[in-house]
Structures are given as C-alpha cells and as structure tokens.
Design a protein around this motif. Sequence first.
Motif, PDB file in Angstrom:
ATOM      1  N   PHE A 191      -3.405  -9.025  15.324  1.00 12.37           N
ATOM      2  CA  PHE A 191      -3.549 -10.354  16.145  1.00 12.37           C
ATOM      3  C   PHE A 191      -3.537 -11.778  15.590  1.00 12.37           C
ATOM      4  CE2 PHE A 191      -8.465  -9.740  16.547  1.00 12.37           C
ATOM      5  CZ  PHE A 191      -8.559 -10.003  15.037  1.00 12.37           C
ATOM      6  N   ILE A 226      -8.539  -0.829   8.564  1.00 12.17           N
ATOM      7  CA  ILE A 226      -9.027  -1.380   9.761  1.00 12.17           C
ATOM      8  C   ILE A 226     -10.356  -0.782  10.492  1.00 12.17           C
ATOM      9  CG2 ILE A 226      -8.156  -1.352  12.349  1.00 12.17           C
ATOM     10  CD1 ILE A 226      -6.217  -2.799  10.137  1.00 12.17           C
ATOM     11  N   HIS A 229       0.880  -1.050   0.020  1.00 13.26           N
ATOM     12  CA  HIS A 229      -0.091  -0.074  -0.056  1.00 13.26           C
ATOM     13  C   HIS A 229       0.710   1.222  -0.052  1.00 13.26           C
ATOM     14  CE1 HIS A 229      -3.338  -2.462   0.563  1.00 13.26           C
ATOM     15  NE2 HIS A 229      -2.877  -3.056   1.463  1.00 13.26           N
ATOM     16  N   TRP A 276      -0.148  -9.080  18.460  1.00 16.05           N
ATOM     17  CA  TRP A 276      -0.841  -8.464  19.426  1.00 16.05           C
ATOM     18  C   TRP A 276      -2.307  -7.942  18.757  1.00 16.05           C
ATOM     19  CZ3 TRP A 276       3.620  -4.616  21.830  1.00 16.05           C
ATOM     20  CH2 TRP A 276       4.285  -5.349  22.388  1.00 16.05           C
ATOM     21  N   SER A 277      -3.393  -7.998  19.622  1.00 12.29           N
ATOM     22  CA  SER A 277      -4.310  -7.435  19.319  1.00 12.29           C
ATOM     23  C   SER A 277      -4.181  -5.907  19.545  1.00 12.29           C
ATOM     24  CB  SER A 277      -5.647  -7.825  20.320  1.00 12.29           C
ATOM     25  OG  SER A 277      -5.280  -7.347  21.616  1.00 12.29           O
ATOM     26  N   HIS A 310      -4.198   0.913   7.812  1.00 14.36           N
ATOM     27  CA  HIS A 310      -5.007   0.881   6.469  1.00 14.36           C
ATOM     28  C   HIS A 310      -5.912  -0.420   6.731  1.00 14.36           C
ATOM     29  CE1 HIS A 310      -5.456   1.373   2.413  1.00 14.36           C
ATOM     30  NE2 HIS A 310      -5.210   0.092   1.878  1.00 14.36           N
TER      31      HIS A 310
HETATM   32  C1  SAM Z   1      -8.322  -5.380   5.983  1.00 16.73           C
HETATM   33  S1  SAM Z   1      -6.740  -6.066   6.879  1.00 16.73           S
HETATM   34  C2  SAM Z   1      -5.432  -4.962   6.436  1.00 16.73           C
HETATM   35  C3  SAM Z   1      -4.103  -5.363   6.532  1.00 16.73           C
HETATM   36  C4  SAM Z   1      -3.204  -4.391   6.265  1.00 16.73           C
HETATM   37  N1  SAM Z   1      -3.214  -3.251   6.967  1.00 16.73           N
HETATM   38  C5  SAM Z   1      -2.995  -4.345   4.782  1.00 16.73           C
HETATM   39  O1  SAM Z   1      -3.719  -3.137   4.381  1.00 16.73           O
HETATM   40  O2  SAM Z   1      -2.680  -5.133   4.033  1.00 16.73           O
HETATM   41  C6  SAM Z   1      -7.263  -5.920   8.711  1.00 16.73           C
HETATM   42  C7  SAM Z   1      -6.091  -6.460   9.813  1.00 16.73           C
HETATM   43  O3  SAM Z   1      -6.509  -6.230  10.762  1.00 16.73           O
HETATM   44  C8  SAM Z   1      -6.200  -7.069  11.728  1.00 16.73           C
HETATM   45  N2  SAM Z   1      -6.962  -6.969  12.857  1.00 16.73           N
HETATM   46  C9  SAM Z   1      -8.265  -7.004  12.990  1.00 16.73           C
HETATM   47  N3  SAM Z   1      -8.944  -6.566  14.110  1.00 16.73           N
HETATM   48  C10 SAM Z   1      -7.749  -6.772  15.147  1.00 16.73           C
HETATM   49  C11 SAM Z   1      -7.410  -6.377  16.379  1.00 16.73           C
HETATM   50  N4  SAM Z   1      -8.542  -6.215  17.404  1.00 16.73           N
HETATM   51  N5  SAM Z   1      -6.252  -6.316  16.888  1.00 16.73           N
HETATM   52  C12 SAM Z   1      -5.026  -6.729  16.057  1.00 16.73           C
HETATM   53  N6  SAM Z   1      -5.436  -6.812  14.616  1.00 16.73           N
HETATM   54  C13 SAM Z   1      -6.552  -6.686  14.179  1.00 16.73           C
HETATM   55  C14 SAM Z   1      -6.392  -8.420  10.829  1.00 16.73           C
HETATM   56  O4  SAM Z   1      -6.041  -9.516  11.204  1.00 16.73           O
HETATM   57  C15 SAM Z   1      -6.137  -8.114   9.431  1.00 16.73           C
HETATM   58  O5  SAM Z   1      -4.949  -8.286   9.358  1.00 16.73           O
END
Ligand code: SAM
Length: 508
Positions: A75, A123, A19, A100-101, A121
């Motif tokens: 996470f 999220i 990205h 980590w969450s 991105h």
């Molecule tokens: C749509 S993907 C985007 C990933 C990356 N930012 C990209 O654009 O390629 C959303 C990411 O958020 C992570 N995610 C969702 N909820 C989360 C949470 N509560 N804590 C940590 N990660 C989380 C998911 O595992 C996923 O990898």
Amino acid sequence: MSAWNEGYTTDVQYTSFFHAEIAPSHIAFAALMAGQRAPDLSGAFSYCELGSGQGVTLNAIAALHPQARFWGFDFNPAQIANAARLADRAGLGNVQFRDWSFAQALDNEAQLPRFDVIALHGILSWVSEQNREEIVRFIDRTLKPGGIVYASYNTQPGWAQMAPFRQLAREHYLRHPGRSDLHVPSILAFADAFTEIGAAYFKANPVVEKRLEAMRKQPAAYLAHEFLNTHWEAFYVTDIARQMAGARLDYMTSATLIENVAVASLPPGVTAMLADHMPDDRLWQELAKDFACNKMFRRDLYVRGLNPLSATDHAAMLGELRLALAVPREAVKLAFQGPVGEAGGAAAVYDPILDRLAKGAASFGELIAVTPGKDRAKTLQAVTLLVHSKQVLPVADKVDGKAARVLNIVLTAAQFAGESYGVVVAPKARTALQVSGDELMLLGGLLAGRKTAAEAAGHAVERLAANGRAPQQEGKALKGEAAVAFLTGRFAPLMEAKLGVWKDLGII
Ligand SMILES: C[S@@+](CC[C@H](N)C(=O)[O-])C[C@H]1O[C@@H](n2cnc3c(N)ncnc32)[C@H](O)[C@@H]1O
C-alpha cells in the motif's frame, strides 16, 4: 476515515534488500530437501508477493523466470513507484506492481490469476489482526491446490526478553513527534542512559544490551519499520499454523535450511527428546525446537495440501538436481550459522564434494559418488548446509538469461549513478548474489564488453564522470590516470577471485 497506513510506518521508506529465501529456486530446493511435493517452478507459474516493499526481490526473480508471471502488492505508493520504475528500466513485462492494501488485493482477487506461490516476508508480525485475517482470506481465495505460502515472522520464545524494549521504544516515539527513523538514535541513547543508571530490566535481561549492539549496525529506516509500527507481535509457530489452517494450509518445512538439519541447529539431546514426545506431531516438534534454541525469527513454508514425495519420485527429482559453487573454492568456510550459533562441517565429508564442484557444476548423484562411503544422507546434509550458507547453489543448465542480463546492466548503471542495490542476478542459479560496490562497477565494465581489470576501471571512471562522480581515496576524489590506476588495483583481485564463479552462474 482512518489513515491509509493502518498504523504501519510510512513516513520513511523500507530498506531495499534481496531476500533469497522467497526465490522460487530456494522454495523448490527446500521442498525437495523436505521430501515434499511442490508446484513445478521451472516452467510457467504465477507468483504473488504481499507487502513487496521496494520490489527488488520481485523484480530480480521476475528477470530470472521470464516464463512466469509475478504480482507485487504494497500500500505504500512511493515504494510501489520505485519497484515499477526498476521493472520499467529493465523492460520486465512479466511483473506487475499495484499500490494496494491487503484489503484492496482481496477486493480485486477476481481479476488475479490463481497463484502457485504467495510470499509474505516481514509482514505478519507488523500488521493488525484484521490485516492477518485479510491475508488468510486472500490466500484462501487465490492459492492453487498444492500451492506454497512463504511466511516469515518474529518468533517466540526468542522475543520474550526483548518485547518490553519494543514497547519502551514505541511509547518513547509516541511522545516525541517527528519522522520515525530520525527518532531511532534518541531511543537507543535513552536505552543506554537507562542501562547506565542500572535499570533493573536491562540488568535482569543482559541479552537486551547485546541485541541493542547489533541493532546499532542496522539502518535507522529498517529499525523504524521493525520497532515503531502500531502493531508488533511475536508469534509461536503453532499460532501461525492455526491461522494458516484457515486457508487449508499445512506446515511443510523451514525455508531457513539449517533448521531442518537437527545436528547443526539444535543443542545435543534435543532430537532424542523430541522422538520420545509425540514423534508424529510436526508442529509440536517445531514449537519444542523453537524453545530449544530460543528462536527469534522463522521463515516457514506452508502448502495447500501436504503431499510427501514417494521414494521413487524423490530419488528421481534428486537425480535431476544440479549444484555449483557460488563462491571461489578456496573461500568456502565449513562454518554454518544457525539458531544456536555456528555449526562446523567435517572436512573429510565436505572436501571431496567441494573439490568436485570446483571442476564445474555437478549432479547430486555425482556428489554422492565422491562422498565417503557414498553416503546419500551425508551428501544431503552437506548440500543442504552449503546451500544454506549460499556457498553452493542449485543450478539449471539451460536458461533464458536475456532479461537477467538487462536487469544486471540496470543494476550496474545504478551503482555508477550512486544508487546501490548491492545485488546482481545469477540466471543459472535463478537467484541474486550480494555484491560490493566495486564488484558492481567491475561487472558493469564486463557486461559492456571490457575484458581486463584495467579496461573495466577505465569504463568505471568514464561512467562515474558521466554521473558527476569520481572514485574516492581517503575522502579525496581521483581523476584521470590516477583514478583508473586506483580502480584497476581494486578490480584486479576481484577478477581473479570471482570471474570463474560469475561465468559458471551465467552472470557474464
Ligand atoms: C517490513 S516491510 C517488508 C517488505 C518486503 N517484503 C521486504 O522484505 O523487503 C513490510 C511491507 O508491508 C507493507 N504493508 C504493511 N501493511 C500493509 C497493508 N495493510 N497492505 C499492504 N501493504 C502493507 C509495507 O508498506 C512494507 O513495505
């Protein structure tokens, strides 16, 4: 105990993609074009990506900024393991991934540095309200004064007609057990059947069918993450701005550069109307712009303390800006994709700028000098749209490209092994470029010291064979000289077209 995934899709991994908009170089460029002060991202800085997915973007930017430090939190342990493996293979010592969450990242903030940039991105629209609160608290505690937050999200009013489809898809999925991505085709088939019998929702909202057509071209895993999570919400820009205000952040500018150029991104008449209604209210204007072009997705930059650059500082920083072509001169298209379709560029303005860049990287001042009437505003606009379309990129002259070179070797090796990342990093532009599988194999040869298309083809055939693979022609595996001749024929035009740009951007 509630599930660790908090309703987010984890039965299939997220797709891996670079990205460009979260790259520090892009963020710095967007801030400069907006005339706003941003942290200096050319030296040492610290950068965090929340929800780093497969980590391709974070690894790429870590390789491009060896003097800076990067943290990625997500996470999903499988994705974090992939991200950490790529970092290990490329020997990147300046990036750390943790499974980590957001809540755990918040709990551990005391052991983290204060960040210059925090990127999110894909999220905010796909997580719970509680997660968004955790994110805002994390930003509040860890972002430096003057630091930048990048946040992208699904936007209203662009989703107004499509949101009921997401609800239909989610409810359909809940009633059919099984892995989420495997379920996507049956959801699309269900929508087709519903359209055919004349369901009034689809009739009343013809745009839904058009969007479904576009969705069919996307990987099922991507669609599962986009549509099948428990949480899904499209926001108005003002909603997000209010949340970010909780961490003392001000809206700075859009990282989708064309959206900051009114003539290229708004229907005629909107600018005058905005000037009449609350001209000093940026957020009101952003909201009105989203209505003017029915926006579906925003990539926004927020800053902890808005500080416009003085005219002197802005001029000095523009004076330091250098730009280079990222595609061959003859391949440049004066057509820029924006929220209301394609905007054209006047050849009389763009051609002299592009002709100058065809001779090599140029300073912003040199580009003003060749713009008709030496018009600074026109140069700024042209440069913004050329960078938006990734045909021109801001570049640095002196870079430490060692880590980037190693990462590129790893990325080309992955291609030979049948795992395509689809990108290479360009150290001078401090970003990655999308490349085809053939380009990755050709670059693999060039990085291994091969000089011609035929030598690179020979190298590719050897490397493919070492991985039990061979070039395919119409589904047939080729061997020996036939394989080399076949790949030479494909590599030769790529060498001709791309070699110059790859050299200029420091890739080879
Ligand atoms: C749509 S993907 C985007 C990933 C990356 N930012 C990209 O654009 O390629 C959303 C990411 O958020 C992570 N995610 C969702 N909820 C989360 C949470 N509560 N804590 C940590 N990660 C989380 C998911 O595992 C996923 O990898």
